[in-house]
Design an enzyme around this catalytic site. Sequence first.
Site, PDB file in Angstrom:
ATOM      1  N   HIS A  16       0.836  -1.204   0.000  1.00  0.00           N
ATOM      2  CA  HIS A  16       0.000   0.000   0.000  1.00  0.00           C
ATOM      3  C   HIS A  16       0.869   1.252   0.000  1.00  0.00           C
ATOM      4  O   HIS A  16       1.282   1.741   1.056  1.00  0.00           O
ATOM      5  CB  HIS A  16      -0.916  -0.031   1.241  1.00  0.00           C
ATOM      6  CG  HIS A  16      -1.974   1.021   1.259  1.00  0.00           C
ATOM      7  ND1 HIS A  16      -3.320   0.733   1.377  1.00  0.00           N
ATOM      8  CD2 HIS A  16      -1.914   2.376   1.179  1.00  0.00           C
ATOM      9  CE1 HIS A  16      -4.019   1.846   1.376  1.00  0.00           C
ATOM     10  NE2 HIS A  16      -3.182   2.876   1.268  1.00  0.00           N
ATOM     11  N   HIS A  18       1.027   4.959  -2.373  1.00  0.00           N
ATOM     12  CA  HIS A  18       0.583   5.802  -3.500  1.00  0.00           C
ATOM     13  C   HIS A  18       1.824   6.426  -4.132  1.00  0.00           C
ATOM     14  O   HIS A  18       2.570   7.133  -3.430  1.00  0.00           O
ATOM     15  CB  HIS A  18      -0.342   6.906  -2.993  1.00  0.00           C
ATOM     16  CG  HIS A  18      -1.546   6.375  -2.264  1.00  0.00           C
ATOM     17  ND1 HIS A  18      -2.784   6.310  -2.840  1.00  0.00           N
ATOM     18  CD2 HIS A  18      -1.683   5.865  -1.008  1.00  0.00           C
ATOM     19  CE1 HIS A  18      -3.655   5.794  -1.984  1.00  0.00           C
ATOM     20  NE2 HIS A  18      -3.006   5.519  -0.852  1.00  0.00           N
ATOM     21  N   HIS A 194      -9.839   1.424  -0.154  1.00  0.00           N
ATOM     22  CA  HIS A 194      -9.649   2.141   1.107  1.00  0.00           C
ATOM     23  C   HIS A 194     -10.966   2.153   1.878  1.00  0.00           C
ATOM     24  O   HIS A 194     -11.992   2.584   1.338  1.00  0.00           O
ATOM     25  CB  HIS A 194      -9.248   3.597   0.844  1.00  0.00           C
ATOM     26  CG  HIS A 194      -7.819   3.797   0.476  1.00  0.00           C
ATOM     27  ND1 HIS A 194      -7.264   3.292  -0.659  1.00  0.00           N
ATOM     28  CD2 HIS A 194      -6.819   4.476   1.109  1.00  0.00           C
ATOM     29  CE1 HIS A 194      -5.985   3.640  -0.715  1.00  0.00           C
ATOM     30  NE2 HIS A 194      -5.684   4.359   0.343  1.00  0.00           N
ATOM     31  N   GLU A 197     -10.518   3.855   7.406  1.00  0.00           N
ATOM     32  CA  GLU A 197      -9.369   4.696   7.759  1.00  0.00           C
ATOM     33  C   GLU A 197      -9.936   5.919   8.493  1.00  0.00           C
ATOM     34  O   GLU A 197      -9.830   6.017   9.707  1.00  0.00           O
ATOM     35  CB  GLU A 197      -8.595   5.106   6.493  1.00  0.00           C
ATOM     36  CG  GLU A 197      -7.422   6.046   6.773  1.00  0.00           C
ATOM     37  CD  GLU A 197      -6.827   6.696   5.515  1.00  0.00           C
ATOM     38  OE1 GLU A 197      -7.495   6.716   4.472  1.00  0.00           O
ATOM     39  OE2 GLU A 197      -5.696   7.212   5.612  1.00  0.00           O
ATOM     40  N   ASP A 275       1.974   3.881   2.982  1.00  0.00           N
ATOM     41  CA  ASP A 275       0.915   4.746   2.445  1.00  0.00           C
ATOM     42  C   ASP A 275       1.469   5.891   1.578  1.00  0.00           C
ATOM     43  O   ASP A 275       1.419   5.818   0.356  1.00  0.00           O
ATOM     44  CB  ASP A 275       0.041   5.281   3.585  1.00  0.00           C
ATOM     45  CG  ASP A 275      -1.382   5.588   3.157  1.00  0.00           C
ATOM     46  OD1 ASP A 275      -1.727   5.370   1.994  1.00  0.00           O
ATOM     47  OD2 ASP A 275      -2.166   6.061   4.022  1.00  0.00           O
ATOM     48  N   ASP A 276       1.970   6.952   2.215  1.00  0.00           N
ATOM     49  CA  ASP A 276       2.544   8.110   1.502  1.00  0.00           C
ATOM     50  C   ASP A 276       3.790   8.511   2.290  1.00  0.00           C
ATOM     51  O   ASP A 276       3.772   9.479   3.065  1.00  0.00           O
ATOM     52  CB  ASP A 276       1.546   9.272   1.475  1.00  0.00           C
ATOM     53  CG  ASP A 276       0.221   8.871   0.847  1.00  0.00           C
ATOM     54  OD1 ASP A 276       0.132   8.860  -0.396  1.00  0.00           O
ATOM     55  OD2 ASP A 276      -0.717   8.553   1.605  1.00  0.00           O
TER      56      ASP A 276
HETATM   57  N1  ADE Z   1      -4.542   9.069  -1.306  1.00  0.00           N
HETATM   58  C1  ADE Z   1      -3.270   9.118  -0.924  1.00  0.00           C
HETATM   59  N2  ADE Z   1      -3.145   8.714   0.354  1.00  0.00           N
HETATM   60  C2  ADE Z   1      -4.381   8.392   0.789  1.00  0.00           C
HETATM   61  C3  ADE Z   1      -4.916   7.905   2.003  1.00  0.00           C
HETATM   62  N3  ADE Z   1      -4.139   7.663   3.064  1.00  0.00           N
HETATM   63  N4  ADE Z   1      -6.230   7.712   2.075  1.00  0.00           N
HETATM   64  C4  ADE Z   1      -7.005   7.954   1.017  1.00  0.00           C
HETATM   65  N5  ADE Z   1      -6.555   8.405  -0.137  1.00  0.00           N
HETATM   66  C5  ADE Z   1      -5.253   8.622  -0.266  1.00  0.00           C
HETATM   67 ZN    ZN Z   2      -3.689   4.871   1.006  1.00  0.00          ZN
END
Ligand code: ADE
Ligand code: ZN
Length: 328
Positions: A16, A18, A194, A197, A275-276
């Site tokens: 996971h 992006h 997703h 969250e 995630d990011d």
């Molecule tokens: N796009 C990028 N990161 C995200 C996240 N944590 N939740 C939803 N969309 C995303």
């Molecule tokens: Zn995500």
Amino acid sequence: MTEPLDTTAIRKAELHCHIEGAASPSLVKAQARKYDADVSGFISGDTYVWSDFTEFLTAYDGAASLFRTEEDYALLARTYLEEIAAENAIYAEIFVSPDHAVAAGLSNAAYFGGLAEGIAQAKASSGIECRMIIVGIRHLGAEKVEAAARLAAARPHPLITGFGMAGEERFGQVADFARAFDIARDAGLGITIHAGELAGPESVRAALDHVRPSRLGHGVRAIEDTALVQRIADEGVVLEVCPGSNLALNVFPDISSHPFDRLRRAGVKVTLSSDDPPHFASSVGREYQMAADAWGYDAPELTEITRTAIEAAFVDAQTRANLLGQLD
Ligand code: ADE
Ligand code: ZN
């Protein structure tokens, strides 16, 4: 007291991440110089600046807008993959967003071709394996998400093996997006979404009912509903858990309240991802280290988390067998 485990040598897999969210502030600033753009609205020094999920999405979109060519995306994918290969990641899946690419002026061919070039370069230099999951962006609406699903279903690149949905989880109802997922599932793509969250257990339940994914992005707020945790465990749905992201976005106040270990003990298949990464001061390596520190996992337990990820990966049987062989 036992020494804390150094998790560097553990083989890892990330399900996971992006790709636009993996761009470091320094890389984004270099892109801004290239395109004579101003990033002061969302980067200060070497850090992204945002204070809630909505601002985070704005920073994410701002960074994405500075990747405008095939070469830009090759550089981004190679940089990210080589960084995590240095942390002993052997496999990664990246979420790719055609909507972001189009907004930055790229064709789909340039977007996927550039990413595939970066993936090939990283594989050649480090051995890391990577696949792409096309995502629709929920807050752009069901039509856009369906268009992304149709694109994914047309199999525009052999490394695209899955379909998912990211973006603002509190926008619309999951049922509105069911058709997009039907299109992707019928095309044989792996399915993830997703849920759970920022929205609560009801979002997870709706995702399971309407989308029937094999994996959930996050899913961690299922912890608020014991019967739902049991259902996830019974159905064998795999959670792509991103503790660092959850802490940064205040889904949980601290690591000791994070439900990763409770979910695992309840029999849920859990994996670890970033995630990011630069938005959350994270990386897959840091996620494994944080889990080892917080819950005292030993090397076999951490390797088991990697095994769970590879078993749930959207790859062909031969690739899966090769990756699992690297865990022995
Ligand atoms: N796009 C990028 N990161 C995200 C996240 N944590 N939740 C939803 N969309 C995303
Ligand atoms: Zn995500």
